[in-house]
Every structure is written in C-alpha cells, then in structure tokens.
Design a protein around this motif. Structure first.
Motif, PDB file in Angstrom:
ATOM      1  N   ARG A 276       0.837  -1.214   0.000  1.00  0.00           N
ATOM      2  CA  ARG A 276       0.000   0.000   0.000  1.00  0.00           C
ATOM      3  C   ARG A 276       0.866   1.255   0.000  1.00  0.00           C
ATOM      4  NH1 ARG A 276      -5.552  -0.895   1.430  1.00  0.00           N
ATOM      5  NH2 ARG A 276      -5.815  -3.132   1.306  1.00  0.00           N
ATOM      6  N   LEU A 277       1.958   1.219   0.753  1.00  0.00           N
ATOM      7  CA  LEU A 277       2.790   2.421   0.821  1.00  0.00           C
ATOM      8  C   LEU A 277       3.490   2.688  -0.518  1.00  0.00           C
ATOM      9  CD1 LEU A 277       3.524   4.664   2.790  1.00  0.00           C
ATOM     10  CD2 LEU A 277       5.516   3.357   3.491  1.00  0.00           C
ATOM     11  N   VAL A 278       4.050   1.654  -1.137  1.00  0.00           N
ATOM     12  CA  VAL A 278       4.700   1.917  -2.436  1.00  0.00           C
ATOM     13  C   VAL A 278       3.692   2.265  -3.521  1.00  0.00           C
ATOM     14  CG1 VAL A 278       6.978   0.848  -2.383  1.00  0.00           C
ATOM     15  CG2 VAL A 278       4.997  -0.575  -2.835  1.00  0.00           C
ATOM     16  N   SER A 279       2.469   1.773  -3.389  1.00  0.00           N
ATOM     17  CA  SER A 279       1.469   2.099  -4.412  1.00  0.00           C
ATOM     18  C   SER A 279       0.936   3.520  -4.234  1.00  0.00           C
ATOM     19  CB  SER A 279       0.323   1.082  -4.402  1.00  0.00           C
ATOM     20  OG  SER A 279       0.835  -0.194  -4.713  1.00  0.00           O
ATOM     21  N   ILE A 280       0.962   4.027  -3.011  1.00  0.00           N
ATOM     22  CA  ILE A 280       0.625   5.447  -2.807  1.00  0.00           C
ATOM     23  C   ILE A 280       1.829   6.285  -3.251  1.00  0.00           C
ATOM     24  CG2 ILE A 280       0.075   7.237  -1.093  1.00  0.00           C
ATOM     25  CD1 ILE A 280      -1.283   5.056   0.611  1.00  0.00           C
ATOM     26  N   HIS A 281       3.016   5.773  -2.976  1.00  0.00           N
ATOM     27  CA  HIS A 281       4.267   6.440  -3.351  1.00  0.00           C
ATOM     28  C   HIS A 281       4.288   7.885  -2.840  1.00  0.00           C
ATOM     29  CE1 HIS A 281       7.347   4.524  -5.848  1.00  0.00           C
ATOM     30  NE2 HIS A 281       7.789   5.715  -6.135  1.00  0.00           N
ATOM     31  N   PRO A 282       4.237   8.053  -1.499  1.00  0.00           N
ATOM     32  CA  PRO A 282       4.087   9.420  -0.973  1.00  0.00           C
ATOM     33  C   PRO A 282       5.324  10.301  -1.124  1.00  0.00           C
ATOM     34  CG  PRO A 282       4.340   7.835   0.823  1.00  0.00           C
ATOM     35  CD  PRO A 282       4.231   7.028  -0.427  1.00  0.00           C
ATOM     36  N   PHE A 283       6.485   9.702  -1.456  1.00  0.00           N
ATOM     37  CA  PHE A 283       7.721  10.490  -1.486  1.00  0.00           C
ATOM     38  C   PHE A 283       8.291  10.579  -2.900  1.00  0.00           C
ATOM     39  CE2 PHE A 283       7.490   8.081   2.594  1.00  0.00           C
ATOM     40  CZ  PHE A 283       7.165   9.160   3.403  1.00  0.00           C
ATOM     41  N   GLY A 286      12.932   7.085  -2.422  1.00  0.00           N
ATOM     42  CA  GLY A 286      13.083   6.353  -1.161  1.00  0.00           C
ATOM     43  C   GLY A 286      11.820   5.630  -0.717  1.00  0.00           C
ATOM     44  N   ASN A 287      10.824   5.536  -1.598  1.00  0.00           N
ATOM     45  CA  ASN A 287       9.570   4.858  -1.219  1.00  0.00           C
ATOM     46  C   ASN A 287       9.788   3.372  -0.968  1.00  0.00           C
ATOM     47  OD1 ASN A 287       7.287   6.954  -1.767  1.00  0.00           O
ATOM     48  ND2 ASN A 287       8.698   7.123  -3.485  1.00  0.00           N
ATOM     49  N   GLY A 288      10.600   2.747  -1.852  1.00  0.00           N
ATOM     50  CA  GLY A 288      10.833   1.316  -1.736  1.00  0.00           C
ATOM     51  C   GLY A 288      11.543   0.991  -0.436  1.00  0.00           C
ATOM     52  N   ARG A 289      12.647   1.693  -0.170  1.00  0.00           N
ATOM     53  CA  ARG A 289      13.415   1.405   1.044  1.00  0.00           C
ATOM     54  C   ARG A 289      12.568   1.662   2.299  1.00  0.00           C
ATOM     55  NH1 ARG A 289      18.149   5.170  -0.784  1.00  0.00           N
ATOM     56  NH2 ARG A 289      16.434   5.852  -2.120  1.00  0.00           N
ATOM     57  N   THR A 290      11.824   2.768   2.297  1.00  0.00           N
ATOM     58  CA  THR A 290      10.979   3.078   3.458  1.00  0.00           C
ATOM     59  C   THR A 290       9.934   1.981   3.654  1.00  0.00           C
ATOM     60  OG1 THR A 290      11.288   5.426   3.045  1.00  0.00           O
ATOM     61  CG2 THR A 290       9.437   4.832   4.455  1.00  0.00           C
ATOM     62  N   SER A 291       9.304   1.553   2.574  1.00  0.00           N
ATOM     63  CA  SER A 291       8.240   0.539   2.681  1.00  0.00           C
ATOM     64  C   SER A 291       8.789  -0.790   3.148  1.00  0.00           C
ATOM     65  CB  SER A 291       7.549   0.336   1.336  1.00  0.00           C
ATOM     66  OG  SER A 291       7.112   1.555   0.839  1.00  0.00           O
ATOM     67  N   ARG A 321       7.005  -7.515 -10.408  1.00  0.00           N
ATOM     68  CA  ARG A 321       5.841  -8.181 -11.035  1.00  0.00           C
ATOM     69  C   ARG A 321       4.752  -8.436  -9.992  1.00  0.00           C
ATOM     70  NH1 ARG A 321       9.322 -11.113 -14.490  1.00  0.00           N
ATOM     71  NH2 ARG A 321       9.565 -12.715 -12.905  1.00  0.00           N
ATOM     72  N   ALA A 322       5.171  -8.846  -8.797  1.00  0.00           N
ATOM     73  CA  ALA A 322       4.184  -9.135  -7.742  1.00  0.00           C
ATOM     74  C   ALA A 322       3.449  -7.852  -7.350  1.00  0.00           C
ATOM     75  CB  ALA A 322       4.877  -9.754  -6.538  1.00  0.00           C
ATOM     76  N   LEU A 323       4.174  -6.744  -7.273  1.00  0.00           N
ATOM     77  CA  LEU A 323       3.516  -5.465  -6.937  1.00  0.00           C
ATOM     78  C   LEU A 323       2.531  -5.080  -8.041  1.00  0.00           C
ATOM     79  CD1 LEU A 323       6.513  -3.410  -5.496  1.00  0.00           C
ATOM     80  CD2 LEU A 323       4.498  -4.176  -4.247  1.00  0.00           C
ATOM     81  N   GLN A 324       2.984  -5.287  -9.268  1.00  0.00           N
ATOM     82  CA  GLN A 324       2.141  -4.958 -10.422  1.00  0.00           C
ATOM     83  C   GLN A 324       0.847  -5.781 -10.415  1.00  0.00           C
ATOM     84  OE1 GLN A 324       4.218  -2.962 -12.535  1.00  0.00           O
ATOM     85  NE2 GLN A 324       3.326  -3.018 -14.563  1.00  0.00           N
ATOM     86  N   GLN A 325       0.916  -7.009  -9.970  1.00  0.00           N
ATOM     87  CA  GLN A 325      -0.277  -7.866  -9.890  1.00  0.00           C
ATOM     88  C   GLN A 325      -1.332  -7.270  -8.955  1.00  0.00           C
ATOM     89  OE1 GLN A 325      -1.616 -10.858 -11.026  1.00  0.00           O
ATOM     90  NE2 GLN A 325      -0.160 -10.504 -12.687  1.00  0.00           N
TER      91      GLN A 325
END
Ligand SMILES: Nc1ncnc2c1ncn2[C@@H]1O[C@H](COP(=O)(O)OP(=O)(O)OP(=O)(O)O)[C@@H](O)[C@H]1O
Length: 354
Positions: A276-283, A286-291, A321-325
């Motif tokens: 959910r956090l990477v899909s919102i991508h609030p930053f 550094g979204n990936g590392r934070t999530s 790919r898993a996130l994209q799903q």
C-alpha cells in the motif's frame, strides 16, 4: 431521488402511509417527510424500510447516498471537480477492498503455518547472549542494507557495504550519495530496532522519520516530507496518485492499519502495509526502502525476523511483477507468497546461526 423512489415502491406494494408506518414502527409523518424529501432516514430506518417493502437495501441505499452527496454539493461552484477527486479516492479504496480480509489459499496458509512454527523455535532460542546478538545484527544488517540499496540501484558490493558501515571507510570510485545511502539505511535499521525494543507501533511519525533517515543529506528538502509533484516508477506504467491526494490516502493507510493490525496474520499485514505504501508512493524518492523497513518493523515487532527482498535482477523483477499484480489485477497473492517465502528463509537462516 430517494423520496420519490420510496413513494413509488410503497405505491407499487399498494401500501398506505399509515400501513407502512405500522409495519416499520416509523412515525407516519416522518415517512411522509422522507417521501417529500424534507427528511432523510437513518441507516437503521433504511434497513426497516427495505425489509418491509421487500426491496434490496443496496437499491434504497444507492438513492439515499446519492441524495446525501447532492445535498452536500448542490450549491458548491466546485462541485464537479470535488466529485472527480472523490471518485478517484473511492475507486482506490474499493479496488483495494480496504475493509475486507483477504482470502488465503491453502498453499499460502501452509506457508504462514510454517513461518509460525519457525517463529516459535526462534522465540525458544531467546534470549541470545550479547556477543551472539551483535554478530547476528552485524551479519543480517549489512546484508539487508546491501540488498535493499541494490534494488534501488546502489552499486556498492556486500563487502564494500560492510567496510562503509563497520569501518567508516570510503570506497574509491563510488559517489558520496552511494556512501550516504549505505550509512542512512544502516541508521534506519537501528531506528527500527529501537522502535521494536521500545514497543512503538507503526504510525505517521514513524513512517516520516524512517523516510527522513533514508534521504538525510542526500535530499534534505524532501527528507521526511510528502512529494509535491507527480511521479512515475521507471519501467512501470502504474499510475501513481496525484500529490493533492496524498494526505487523504495516507490517512486511509493508517486507518487501514488500525482496523487490520490485530485481524490479519502479521506476514499478510506486513505485505499489505508495504504494498500500500509503495502504491501510494508518498515520497519523491526512497519509497521502496521506506516501505521495506515498514514491512520489517511490523514483522519484527511481532517476533519474526526480517524479510530481506533480494536485489539481483531476477528477484527484483519478481518483486516488481508481484507489486504490479496487486496494482493492475487487484491480486495480492503473488506478493503475499513473496513476503512469506522471504520470512521463512530469514527465520531458517537465523536459526542456523544460533
Ligand atoms: N509496479 C511497480 N514496479 C516497480 N516498482 C514498484 C511498483 N510499484 C511500486 N513499486 C515500488 O517502488 C519502488 C521504487 O520507488 P522509489 O525509487 O521511490 O524507491 P527507492 O527506495 O528510491 O528505490 P527502491 O525501492 O528501488 O530501492 C520499488 O522498489 C518498489 O518497492
């Protein structure tokens, strides 16, 4: 309109006002006001009306909700724009089935059970001696920093990462930024560990602080702050929310956590809060590392060891790919499996070393 619809249904059932009042226990003048549009029923009254009129609650509720929205917006000059904003939020919330618990396949449930067995054994091995603990931390922290930064494109090797963190050395030919990313990530792991020890739960403050540590000195202007610009993830056509939606989406994010933190299996919860956090991508960055740190905070605070998603090409592509799903097909299963596999692997590795 709700009132007109209610009257139509009542007349089609050949019911007089006072007959419907007797059936539902709602005052006759109140029903008459509903029909004229002067008053709106409560949810409970709506349910009584639907039961006694033999009409589905969903059908009545649709009209009822539409009237509420109209009442709220009818004199607003920005009504259409507000509706568009609301539409994309509602789309997000419903597509994610925010309030539903996910269905888990037998295969996934078996993995969760296996992780729980390993977790029990890991707990039985506690407490560890201070030197054993230090060795474990050194080993797994470096590996985690190396892999998480590798996903993001950092080119320091595992050995170089260890030299920067443990010896404070500078690696020739590598940029200042790459060094800072290693140091920052290592510090952020320490922060997460302190949260776990102090039993501090996931919150807005925690997410912002993790992000601040990740971007410290690399991009101070954006460290610990939501982005103000639209962004894209390179190599992906996933549409990310516009900046003006971020406040509300993050509110929903923490609400989701509150609602689900005790209901979902911790591994599923950690995967959800990561995705959910990477899909919102609030930053901006550094979204990936934070999530991934958020996911690990959830796991560690519930007695699991860290899931370390690997940064080699094959693992990275499987992760994307898993996130994209989830994003494209609302299918969280591959991502749940991916996280569960990493938790199992991590627990097995930890157990081997004690
Ligand atoms: N569809 C997607 N494809 C690839 N990555 C995605 C997708 N959706 C979300 N992401 C996330 O976005 C991250 C990249 O975002 P960003 O560059 O802000 O983070 P980062 O921490 O700087 O980099 P990285 O996450 O690569 O380490 C990915 O790691 C992944 O977690």
């Amino acid at each position: 309109m709700f009132g007109a619809r209610l009257k139509d249904i009542r007349l089609s059932r050949k019911l007089k006002l006072k007959e419907l009042a007797a059936l539902t226990g709602i005052d006759v003048t109140l029903i008459s006001r509903f029909e004229r549009g002067d008053r709106m029923p409560t949810k409970n009254q709506l349910l009584l009306l639907s039961e006694q009129l033999g009409v589905s609650l969903a059908e009545l509720k649709k009209e009822w909700l539409a009237d509420k929205v109209v009442a709220l917006l009818q004199y607003e000059p920005m009504a259409m724009e507000a509706l568009q904003v609301a539409e994309s939020r509602v789309e997000y919330l419903t597509s994610k089935k925010v309030h539903d618990a996910p269905q888990l396949s037998d295969e996934l449930q078996a993995k969760l059970d296996r992780a729980d067995d390993l977790r029990k054994r890991w707990r039985q091995a506690q407490p560890l001696g201070p030197s054993q603990l230090r060795r474990l931390h050194e080993f797994f922290d470096i590996e985690y920093t190396f892999e998480s930064n590798r996903i993001e494109g950092n080119t320091l090797t595992l050995q170089e990462t260890a030299l920067v963190v443990n010896e404070g050395l500078t690696i020739g030919g590598k940029s200042m930024r790459e060094h800072l990313e290693v140091i920052n990530h290592s510090e952020a792991i320490g922060f997460v560990r302190d949260l776990v020890l102090g039993k501090e739960d996931l919150s807005r403050r925690v997410v912002m602080e993790i992000h601040r540590l990740i971007l410290k000195e690399v991009d101070n202007e954006n460290a610990g702050r939501h982005r103000k610009v639209p962004v894209r993830i390179s190599g992906s056509d996933t549409e990310l929310p516009q900046p003006y939606l971020l406040e509300k989406l993050m509110e929903d994010y923490f609400e989701y956590y509150e609602l689900h933190s005790k209901r979902l299996h911790p591994i599923i919860l950690s995967a959800e809060m990561h995705e959910r956090l990477v899909s919102i991508h609030p930053f901006v960055d550094g979204n990936g590392r934070t999530s991934r740190l958020v996911m690990n905070l959830i796991l560690m605070s519930r007695g699991y060891t860290r899931a370390n998603i690997k940064g080699d090409t094959q693992s990275r592509l499987a992760y994307y790919r898993a996130l994209q799903q989830v994003q494209k097909n609302a299918n969280p299963d591959p991502f749940y499996h991916l996280v569960a596999d990493e938790v199992i692997r991590s627990l097995e590795q930890h157990l081997e070393l004690v």
